[in-house]
Design an enzyme around this catalytic site. Structure first.
Site, mmCIF file in Angstrom:
data_model
loop_
_atom_site.group_PDB
_atom_site.id
_atom_site.type_symbol
_atom_site.label_atom_id
_atom_site.label_comp_id
_atom_site.label_asym_id
_atom_site.label_seq_id
_atom_site.Cartn_x
_atom_site.Cartn_y
_atom_site.Cartn_z
ATOM 1 N N SER A 50 -0.484 24.774 -18.546
ATOM 2 C CA SER A 50 -0.654 26.227 -18.506
ATOM 3 C C SER A 50 0.706 26.916 -18.573
ATOM 4 C CB SER A 50 -1.457 26.619 -17.260
ATOM 5 O OG SER A 50 -1.922 27.941 -17.344
ATOM 6 N N HIS A 65 -5.899 27.004 -22.096
ATOM 7 C CA HIS A 65 -7.273 27.250 -21.608
ATOM 8 C C HIS A 65 -8.109 27.928 -22.697
ATOM 9 C CE1 HIS A 65 -5.368 26.203 -17.900
ATOM 10 N NE2 HIS A 65 -4.698 27.348 -17.815
#
Length: 239
Positions: free
Chosen positions: A132, A168
């Site tokens: 991330s 994501h």
């Protein structure tokens, strides 16, 4: 012994929870270790993006309990936990950067000169990896919730890789359309994105492989062409 080719593993994964709710390394974290070529790699966990969350740091130490890995961590809050940031970073085989606020991470790294240390480590062959925020940071920029629940662009990444980055991609509905918008506008260059459970392996500044620790997880190339945005799905090697 670290590889001589600059190597980055940028992911939307790396760790999972077992049946007992304990955090354990998943396929992408295991791949990061293999990429070092070391029999007993030195792994440093960098939790800047989470504000050096003690719970997060402890979970990573526990995840590697009993593994042939020498684990350390690098914290910047409320002061660095090591006397010499450069020496500690360059002494590692792999750096795993955790998730959280990529905007906060970049600000703190620059404040402490860690941005230049990370470039030096990359050039020296230390494997740079993360999830991330720990994926976006190596790129020109990407999409982030660092500023609030609505996603916004971040465009001041370290730029070790000349691409944008989406994370994501299959899990948060705003990620795909915003990345398309940013690439179309030229706010971000051509970008690579990962579903949860997928990772991008770069050798130097070129994409060298796509890997998935989760069945069906994929990566994507998003680029502007002929006045339109074109998204190309990239097949992933299952870990």
């Amino acid at each position: 012994m670290t590889p001589t080719t600059p190597t980055i593993l940028a992911t939307s994964g790396g760790f999972t929870q077992n049946a007992h709710g304990v955090t354990v390394p998943d396929g992408l974290a295991r791949l990061a270790l293999r990429l070092t070529g070391a029999d007993r790699p030195k792994l440093c966990f960098v939790a800047t993006a989470s504000g050096d969350s003690v719970i997060y740091i402890q979970a990573i130490y526990a995840a590697f309990a009993g593994w042939p890995v020498d684990v350390s961590h690098l914290a910047l809050f409320s002061m660095p936990n090591v006397d010499d940031l450069r020496k500690h970073v360059l002494g590692q085989d792999v750096l795993w950067v955790g998730g959280g606020s990529v905007a906060g991470l970049l600000a703190m790294w620059r404040l402490h000169g860690l941005d230049e240390v990370m470039r030096e480590a990359w050039e020296a062959g230390v494997v740079l990896a993360g999830v991330s925020a720990g994926s976006i940071c190596w790129h020109v920029g990407g999409t982030t919730d660092s500023f609030g629940p609505r996603l916004r662009p971040v465009t001041d990444g370290l730029g070790l890789l000349p691409f944008g980055n989406g994370v994501h991609y299959d899990a948060e509905e705003e990620r795909r359309p915003l990345l398309h918008e940013l690439v179309a506008a030229g706010t971000l260059p051509a970008s690579y994105a990962t579903d949860d459970g997928a990772g991008l392996l770069y050798r130097g500044t070129e994409l060298a492989g796509v890997y998935a620790e989760t069945e069906g997880a994929r990566a994507y190339l998003v680029e502007a062409a002929g006045g339109q945005v074109v998204e190309t799905a990239l097949s992933a090697e299952r870990l």
